[in-house]
Design a protein around this motif. Structure first.
Motif, PDB file in Angstrom:
ATOM      1  N   THR A 194       0.834  -1.199   0.000  1.00 17.05           N
ATOM      2  CA  THR A 194       0.000   0.000   0.000  1.00 17.05           C
ATOM      3  C   THR A 194       0.873   1.254   0.000  1.00 17.05           C
ATOM      4  OG1 THR A 194      -1.727  -1.135   1.249  1.00 17.05           O
ATOM      5  CG2 THR A 194      -1.784   1.265   1.252  1.00 17.05           C
ATOM      6  N   GLU A 195       0.513   2.223  -0.847  1.00 14.28           N
ATOM      7  CA  GLU A 195       1.230   3.499  -0.869  1.00 14.28           C
ATOM      8  C   GLU A 195       0.241   4.629  -0.606  1.00 14.28           C
ATOM      9  OE1 GLU A 195       3.900   6.275  -3.883  1.00 14.28           O
ATOM     10  OE2 GLU A 195       3.954   4.090  -4.079  1.00 14.28           O
ATOM     11  N   LEU A 196       0.545   5.430   0.394  1.00  8.86           N
ATOM     12  CA  LEU A 196      -0.326   6.527   0.787  1.00  8.86           C
ATOM     13  C   LEU A 196       0.400   7.854   0.657  1.00  8.86           C
ATOM     14  CD1 LEU A 196      -1.782   4.983   4.068  1.00  8.86           C
ATOM     15  CD2 LEU A 196      -2.743   4.864   1.779  1.00  8.86           C
ATOM     16  N   GLU A 197      -0.382   8.921   0.741  1.00  6.38           N
ATOM     17  CA  GLU A 197       0.202  10.251   0.812  1.00  6.38           C
ATOM     18  C   GLU A 197      -0.266  10.928   2.092  1.00  6.38           C
ATOM     19  OE1 GLU A 197      -0.545  12.520  -2.667  1.00  6.38           O
ATOM     20  OE2 GLU A 197       0.863  11.371  -3.907  1.00  6.38           O
ATOM     21  N   LEU A 198       0.670  11.483   2.810  1.00  2.27           N
ATOM     22  CA  LEU A 198       0.377  12.205   4.040  1.00  2.27           C
ATOM     23  C   LEU A 198       0.373  13.704   3.734  1.00  2.27           C
ATOM     24  CD1 LEU A 198       0.121  12.629   7.114  1.00  2.27           C
ATOM     25  CD2 LEU A 198       2.619  12.368   7.251  1.00  2.27           C
ATOM     26  N   HIS A 199      -0.738  14.359   4.012  1.00 10.52           N
ATOM     27  CA  HIS A 199      -0.883  15.802   3.801  1.00 10.52           C
ATOM     28  C   HIS A 199      -0.823  16.489   5.159  1.00 10.52           C
ATOM     29  CE1 HIS A 199      -2.407  15.591  -0.470  1.00 10.52           C
ATOM     30  NE2 HIS A 199      -2.494  14.327  -0.072  1.00 10.52           N
ATOM     31  N   ILE A 200       0.148  17.348   5.342  1.00 11.09           N
ATOM     32  CA  ILE A 200       0.315  18.085   6.595  1.00 11.09           C
ATOM     33  C   ILE A 200       0.030  19.557   6.323  1.00 11.09           C
ATOM     34  CG2 ILE A 200       1.933  18.735   8.413  1.00 11.09           C
ATOM     35  CD1 ILE A 200       3.429  16.130   7.849  1.00 11.09           C
ATOM     36  N   LEU A 201      -0.929  20.129   7.066  1.00 13.22           N
ATOM     37  CA  LEU A 201      -1.317  21.524   6.896  1.00 13.22           C
ATOM     38  C   LEU A 201      -0.770  22.344   8.060  1.00 13.22           C
ATOM     39  CD1 LEU A 201      -5.003  21.049   5.695  1.00 13.22           C
ATOM     40  CD2 LEU A 201      -2.923  21.247   4.335  1.00 13.22           C
ATOM     41  N   VAL A 202      -0.026  23.395   7.727  1.00 10.62           N
ATOM     42  CA  VAL A 202       0.623  24.239   8.731  1.00 10.62           C
ATOM     43  C   VAL A 202       0.025  25.640   8.659  1.00 10.62           C
ATOM     44  CG1 VAL A 202       2.825  25.176   9.536  1.00 10.62           C
ATOM     45  CG2 VAL A 202       2.729  22.870   8.543  1.00 10.62           C
ATOM     46  N   LYS A 203      -0.381  26.155   9.816  1.00  9.91           N
ATOM     47  CA  LYS A 203      -0.984  27.477   9.897  1.00  9.91           C
ATOM     48  C   LYS A 203      -0.097  28.443  10.681  1.00  9.91           C
ATOM     49  CE  LYS A 203      -5.943  26.373   9.639  1.00  9.91           C
ATOM     50  NZ  LYS A 203      -7.226  26.489  10.376  1.00  9.91           N
ATOM     51  N   ASN A 204      -0.303  29.732  10.415  1.00  8.66           N
ATOM     52  CA  ASN A 204       0.330  30.766  11.231  1.00  8.66           C
ATOM     53  C   ASN A 204      -0.416  30.901  12.558  1.00  8.66           C
ATOM     54  OD1 ASN A 204       2.329  31.728   9.314  1.00  8.66           O
ATOM     55  ND2 ASN A 204       0.613  32.600   8.148  1.00  8.66           N
ATOM     56  N   LYS A 205       0.330  31.083  13.632  1.00  3.77           N
ATOM     57  CA  LYS A 205      -0.296  31.301  14.923  1.00  3.77           C
ATOM     58  C   LYS A 205      -0.958  32.676  14.941  1.00  3.77           C
ATOM     59  CE  LYS A 205       2.838  28.320  17.563  1.00  3.77           C
ATOM     60  NZ  LYS A 205       3.823  28.259  18.672  1.00  3.77           N
ATOM     61  N   GLU A 206      -2.067  32.779  15.653  1.00  2.10           N
ATOM     62  CA  GLU A 206      -2.808  34.030  15.701  1.00  2.10           C
ATOM     63  C   GLU A 206      -2.018  35.155  16.351  1.00  2.10           C
ATOM     64  OE1 GLU A 206      -6.565  33.412  17.516  1.00  2.10           O
ATOM     65  OE2 GLU A 206      -7.292  32.053  15.938  1.00  2.10           O
ATOM     66  N   ASP A 207      -1.109  34.804  17.284  1.00  2.00           N
ATOM     67  CA  ASP A 207      -0.341  35.845  17.969  1.00  2.00           C
ATOM     68  C   ASP A 207       0.904  36.254  17.194  1.00  2.00           C
ATOM     69  OD1 ASP A 207       1.281  33.667  18.263  1.00  2.00           O
ATOM     70  OD2 ASP A 207       1.169  33.564  20.458  1.00  2.00           O
ATOM     71  N   GLY A 208       1.082  35.651  15.990  1.00  4.04           N
ATOM     72  CA  GLY A 208       2.194  36.031  15.141  1.00  4.04           C
ATOM     73  C   GLY A 208       3.546  35.530  15.588  1.00  4.04           C
ATOM     74  N   THR A 209       3.563  34.538  16.474  1.00  2.00           N
ATOM     75  CA  THR A 209       4.836  34.036  17.005  1.00  2.00           C
ATOM     76  C   THR A 209       5.381  32.851  16.219  1.00  2.00           C
ATOM     77  OG1 THR A 209       3.655  32.610  18.554  1.00  2.00           O
ATOM     78  CG2 THR A 209       4.273  34.821  19.340  1.00  2.00           C
ATOM     79  N   GLY A 210       4.820  32.519  15.110  1.00  2.00           N
ATOM     80  CA  GLY A 210       5.322  31.405  14.327  1.00  2.00           C
ATOM     81  C   GLY A 210       4.209  30.573  13.729  1.00  2.00           C
TER      82      GLY A 210
END
Length: 532
Positions: A194-210
């Motif tokens: 089996t071959e899968l794809e992992l999708h990772i979603l990264v957001k900006n923090k609301e306080d702007g710290t990263g």
């Protein structure tokens, strides 16, 4: 004044209502962030680190001991997680690396940046005893967290391919029949493709710290399914979702609900474990006829039924192997995706080391066909013969019954997956079946020497039973495991000697002499009386 109070009340009520709405909205947002949405198989971060693990299931048959890998280590399996694309980086090599383990397989090849899951052993928790779950033929283990959230410093989507490494530290047994060793048997390991794809979603923090990893989900390639829509990938959701695809992705709050998706299968041949004093067959049913007046050419009636493997993954693999042109399971015949029949042979015990139908043609084939869920057949045995299944995978079960024993007293000794060990005094030309039968006849048990070989049952889980007849019938009285060790049902029929007739025939000369003496005495007495 009343007007002011009315306005104040209305204003307060409005503020309270607004505050309530905002609070509910905030609560709704918080709940959404901490829940795992099972409708789209997406895992949402609760505000801390995202925890994603892989799980591996190893299927094998009941009663099978898992082999050790290279350097006598427990078996391990590994996953490759490779960068595919990102909305952040044009060059996928700039994406964060997933997988920190380095492994070397049984062929000596080294693999870096993989996720390793180790500890696959019959005694998985190292407490000195076989684990309960391994008796069922399933071990499931889990990896550590596969992502380091701190590596994802820019918001966007990151896509990785996830697949199992098609090798491990598993060492296939290479010894075959005819090799100068007792430990020849077949085994195999299959890996999940089996071959899968992992999708990772990264957001900006609301306080702007990263940034932070907000969610993750898996997709599965259509090439591994029956979906021929032409799309390269389909999200694991909606009508195209696999029911168990969320097994690969694990959030802390859902660890108890995760179902493994990557499954491997280990198959091992029955009856031919290393160092075992076996008959070079997966299952043997022997016949011995005893008694001074017993007819050793008489054939006795038997019925056997065999149950196929109950572990579906192991059964599927066996069927796949048996469908190949070089079918390694000579006792199994397959058509399509089903086992249609099993084949055994009635063979002389003295020819145990000759392959029936090939090296020994003076045999009688016995075909077992499917009937009411079992492969069944009737067969006959006479003194010095046995029914042998040359090659079956461990995990099948059987039940056998002998009938029509009028004039004989039947009994049997059952060896259910018994590890009969032999010492250095074993002479290779001696017949192990005859050694076992001689030990039974001597009544010495199997913990002491029975010249010239020392036989002792293994201490854990093996069974030796003496079975008496019931109304002239002897049987296993239920399904018996055909395991990796010795599997035998040794039947002995003892003829009920005609003791009364025998006594007369054997002592007839003495009886005649006594009778003549009595007659002479009576005649002499009568003559004396006549003279008087």
């Amino acid at each position: 004044m009343n007007l002011q109070n009315s306005l104040l009340k209305k204003t307060t009520a409005g503020l309270f209502t607004a505050a309530t709405v905002l609070t509910m909205a905030a609560a709704s947002t918080t709940a959404f962030a901490t829940e795992i949405n099972e409708s789209d198989n997406t895992f949402y971060n609760k505000g801390g680190d995202m925890n994603i693990t892989l799980k591996k299931t190893l299927d094998f048959s009941e009663g099978v001991t898992l082999p050790k890998g290279e350097d006598n280590q427990d078996l391990w399996f590994a996953f490759q997680i490779e960068a595919k694309s990102s909305t952040v980086f044009e060059n996928k090599d700039d994406m964060p690396k997933l997988g920190t383990d380095t492994v070397t397989d049984s062929a000596g090849t080294e693999f870096n940046n993989v996720v390793k899951i180790g500890g696959f052993a019959t005694d998985a928790d190292n407490d000195g005893k076989n684990d309960k779950n391994t008796a069922e033929g399933i071990i499931t283990l889990e990896s550590a967290d596969i992502i380091d959230d701190s590596q994802f410093k820019r918001a966007g989507e990151y896509v990785y391919t996830v697949k199992e490494l098609g090798t491990s530290n598993f060492l296939e047994n290479k010894l075959k029949a005819g090799d100068d060793a007792a430990d020849w048997f077949k085994d195999s390991m299959t890996y999940d493709d089996t071959e899968l794809e992992l999708h990772i979603l990264v957001k900006n923090k609301e306080d702007g710290t990263g940034c932070y990893v907000s969610s993750a989900y898996f997709t599965k390639r259509n090439s591994n399914t029956n979906d021929n829509t032409g799309s390269e990938d389909s999200a694991v959701g909606g009508d195209n979702r696999s029911s168990d695809i969320d097994a690969l992705c694990d959030h802390v709050q859902k660890i108890d609900k995760v179902q493994p998706i990557f499954s491997n299968t280990y198959v091992k041949e029955a009856g031919k474990n290393p160092n075992a004093n076996n008959s070079k067959s997966s299952l043997g049913i022997t016949k011995t006829v005893a008694g001074d007046y017993a007819d050793k050419e008489k054939s006795f009636d038997f019925t056997i039924k065999v149950q196929a493997l109950t572990n579906e993954n192991v059964l599927k693999q066996v069927i796949k192997e048996a469908s190949a042109a070089d079918n390694p399971w000579s006792s199994i015949t397959v058509e399509g995706d089903k086992i249609t029949q099993l084949t055994a042979y009635v063979q002389d015990i003295k020819n145990y080391d000759k392959v029936p139908g090939v090296e020994d043609t003076d045999v009688t084939p016995v075909t077992l066909t499917l009937k009411n869920g079992y492969y069944t057949a009737d067969f006959k045995l006479k003194d010095g013969q046995y029914l042998t299944f040359v090659s079956l995978p461990a995990g099948f079960k059987y039940d056998v019954t002998e009938s029509n024993t009028k004039g004989f007293t039947p009994s049997a000794t059952l060896f259910e997956n018994v590890d009969l060990r032999n010492d250095d005094s074993l002479i290779s030309t001696q017949n192990p079946i005859q050694q076992r039968l001689a030990t039974i006849e001597a009544g010495n048990g199997f913990s002491t020497a029975s010249s010239p070989v020392s036989l002792a049952p293994d201490e854990d889980g093996n069974k030796i039973k003496t079975i008496s007849h019931k109304n002239g019938t002897v049987s296993t009285a239920g399904l018996v495991l055909i395991g990796e060790h010795d599997n035998s049902f040794d039947v002995k029929n003892t003829y009920s000697d005609p003791t009364t007739t025998g006594l007369i025939v054997k002592n007839l000369p003495f009886i005649v002499m006594i009778a003549l003496g009595v007659l002479a005495f009576l005649g002499l007495t009568k003559k004396r009386r006549a003279n008087d």
